[in-house]
Design an enzyme around this catalytic site. Structure first.
Site, short mmCIF file in Angstrom:
data_model
loop_
_atom_site.label_atom_id
_atom_site.label_comp_id
_atom_site.label_asym_id
_atom_site.label_seq_id
_atom_site.Cartn_x
_atom_site.Cartn_y
_atom_site.Cartn_z
N ASP A 121 42.79 48.56 29.33
CA ASP A 121 42.72 47.12 29.20
C ASP A 121 42.81 46.63 30.64
O ASP A 121 43.88 46.69 31.24
CB ASP A 121 43.89 46.59 28.37
CG ASP A 121 43.76 45.10 28.13
OD1 ASP A 121 43.55 44.36 29.12
OD2 ASP A 121 43.86 44.67 26.98
N HIS A 122 41.67 46.21 31.21
CA HIS A 122 41.69 46.02 32.67
C HIS A 122 42.61 44.89 33.11
O HIS A 122 43.00 44.82 34.26
CB HIS A 122 40.26 45.88 33.23
CG HIS A 122 39.64 44.54 33.03
ND1 HIS A 122 39.08 44.16 31.84
CD2 HIS A 122 39.45 43.50 33.88
CE1 HIS A 122 38.58 42.93 31.97
NE2 HIS A 122 38.80 42.51 33.19
N HIS B 214 43.30 41.50 26.00
CA HIS B 214 43.86 40.97 27.25
C HIS B 214 44.97 39.94 27.04
O HIS B 214 46.03 40.01 27.63
CB HIS B 214 42.76 40.31 28.09
CG HIS B 214 41.56 41.17 28.31
ND1 HIS B 214 41.62 42.53 28.49
CD2 HIS B 214 40.23 40.87 28.38
CE1 HIS B 214 40.40 43.02 28.68
NE2 HIS B 214 39.54 42.03 28.60
C1 BG6 Z 1 35.94 41.50 29.32
C2 BG6 Z 1 35.24 40.65 28.28
O1 BG6 Z 1 36.83 42.39 28.70
O2 BG6 Z 1 36.66 40.65 30.20
C3 BG6 Z 1 34.33 39.62 28.95
O3 BG6 Z 1 34.46 41.49 27.44
C4 BG6 Z 1 35.10 38.82 29.97
O4 BG6 Z 1 33.75 38.76 27.98
C5 BG6 Z 1 35.84 39.75 30.93
O5 BG6 Z 1 34.19 38.02 30.68
C6 BG6 Z 1 36.74 38.95 31.84
O6 BG6 Z 1 37.30 39.79 32.81
P1 BG6 Z 1 37.79 39.21 34.20
O7 BG6 Z 1 38.48 40.33 34.87
O8 BG6 Z 1 36.57 38.73 34.92
O9 BG6 Z 1 38.68 38.06 33.87
#
Ligand code: BG6
Length: 357
Positions: free
Chosen positions: A41-42, A105
């Site tokens: 989960d980044h 997230h």
């Molecule tokens: C991803 C989603 O997990 O996270 C995307 O699938 C979203 O829809 C993205 O745009 C957002 O990531 P970050 O790091 O740019 O906030």
């Protein structure tokens, strides 16, 4: 051969509902033990998300106040200015905001804010506490509860970054009659001693005015007895803002006396910016997470039970939206605005309003 290991890294989505997530977990765990399974989960790899535990547990001043006696409400906002560029509509229209970002997230951020102090910093020590939060979420398990506590919406044509953009249903690879939400706002309750009675407002939307993710913790106002007749006194309680991105940092809002001979008050901010305090940029979330997986540290990865608990909560809502006759309607908002009126009304019912980002 003693030094060999094999691990698997799984990228989201981990299924599309509880049943498919359980199936996927079973398939993966048939081959890899849970401790060798790394579900990315980044958001957990973002420096500021990691700092939530440090802020809470390495500073003595916050934790004594971190409960329903002193905190009135918590808001978690993930705003994106992007729409469905780059062919994303094909995936997104089958997922929607709730599955795409809240299930993972945003519920992960909520767990970090609401968890009890872990007994140690081991991967399971931390994840045991996070999963308890997810287990304590008050389930929105009737169409009535969902109508009261969840708002879904799509954007109509508008302007973002001074550019004209089309509405969600006109986006590339999106069904022109789509009933998929590109915005969602929820009022969530965590039924624990610490959080009983404290609403957590969570919102996520595409095509909002800017890209910004933040958590704001709103403390209760002091007793309204001493300064209540003074201009500016109604400014309210302290607000601690954790800026996940961009401009990573933390700020604390407090009320101060305006310089001068008359007593007047105004809110001011104490502000910490990663960029100015530490100078160098943080590694990309994925760099950090891939390195951790190679080193065998699963702390920043979602455990099987966390993923399943999050789906349990999300499933009721998806089901009601798609199967119930009483499904709450799809609201709309102009692209480039801060979301539908219904989301403002949701907070207004409690006498609150969304923090301006
Ligand atoms: C991803 C989603 O997990 O996270 C995307 O699938 C979203 O829809 C993205 O745009 C957002 O990531 P970050 O790091 O740019 O906030």
């Amino acid at each position: 051969m003693g030094d060999c290991w094999s691990r698997v890294i799984v990228e989201k989505p981990f299924g599309t509902d509880l049943a498919t997530a359980k199936h996927l977990n079973k398939v993966v765990n048939n081959t890899f033990a849970e401790e060798d399974t790394y579900r990315i989960d980044h958001y957990l790899g973002k420096e500021t998300a990691q700092n939530i535990m440090v802020l809470r547990f390495a500073n003595a001043i916050f934790e004594p106040l971190w409960n329903n006696k002193y905190i009135e409400q918590v808001q978690i906002t993930c705003a994106e200015h992007l729409g469905m560029e780059g062919g994303r509509g094909g995936y997104y229209d089958k997922a929607g905001a709730l599955r795409d970002m809240v299930q993972n997230h945003l519920l992960q951020l909520l767990s970090l804010v609401a968890m009890e102090p872990p007994t140690d910093l081991s991967a399971d020590g931390v994840r045991d506490e996070k999963v308890k939060v997810l287990r304590s979420l008050r389930q929105l398990d009737t169409p009535e509860l969902i109508k009261e506590n969840v708002v879904r919406a799509q954007y109509t044509a508008g302007h973002v970054d001074a550019k004209q953009v089309v509405g969600y249903r006109e986006e590339d690879r999106v069904d022109p009659e789509s009933m998929t939400e590109a915005y969602v706002a929820l009022r969530v309750h965590i039924d624990t001693w610490r959080w009983s009675g404290v609403p957590f407002y969570v919102r996520m939307g595409k095509r909002l005015p800017k890209k910004a993710t933040e958590i704001s913790v709103h403390f209760k106002a002091p007793p309204n007895v001493l300064f209540n007749a003074i201009p500016g006194a109604a400014a309210g309680g302290n607000v601690l803002v954790i800026r996940i991105q961009p401009d990573e940092g933390i700020s604390l809002r407090m009320v101060s006396k305006l310089p001068g001979t008359t007593l007047r008050m105004e809110p001011v901010k104490m502000d910490f910016h990663y960029a100015t305090s530490f100078g160098k940029g943080s590694p990309e979330a994925y760099e950090r997470l891939l390195l951790d997986a190679m080193a065998g540290d699963a702390t920043l990865f979602a455990r099987r039970d966390e993923v399943e608990e999050a789906w349990r909560f999300i499933d009721h809502i998806e089901k009601a939206w798609h199967e119930s006759e009483k499904a709450p309607e799809m609201a709309d908002f102009v692209a480039g605005s801060w979301g539908p009126k219904a989301a403002d009304d949701l907070l207004e019912q409690d006498g609150n309003s969304w923090r301006r980002l």
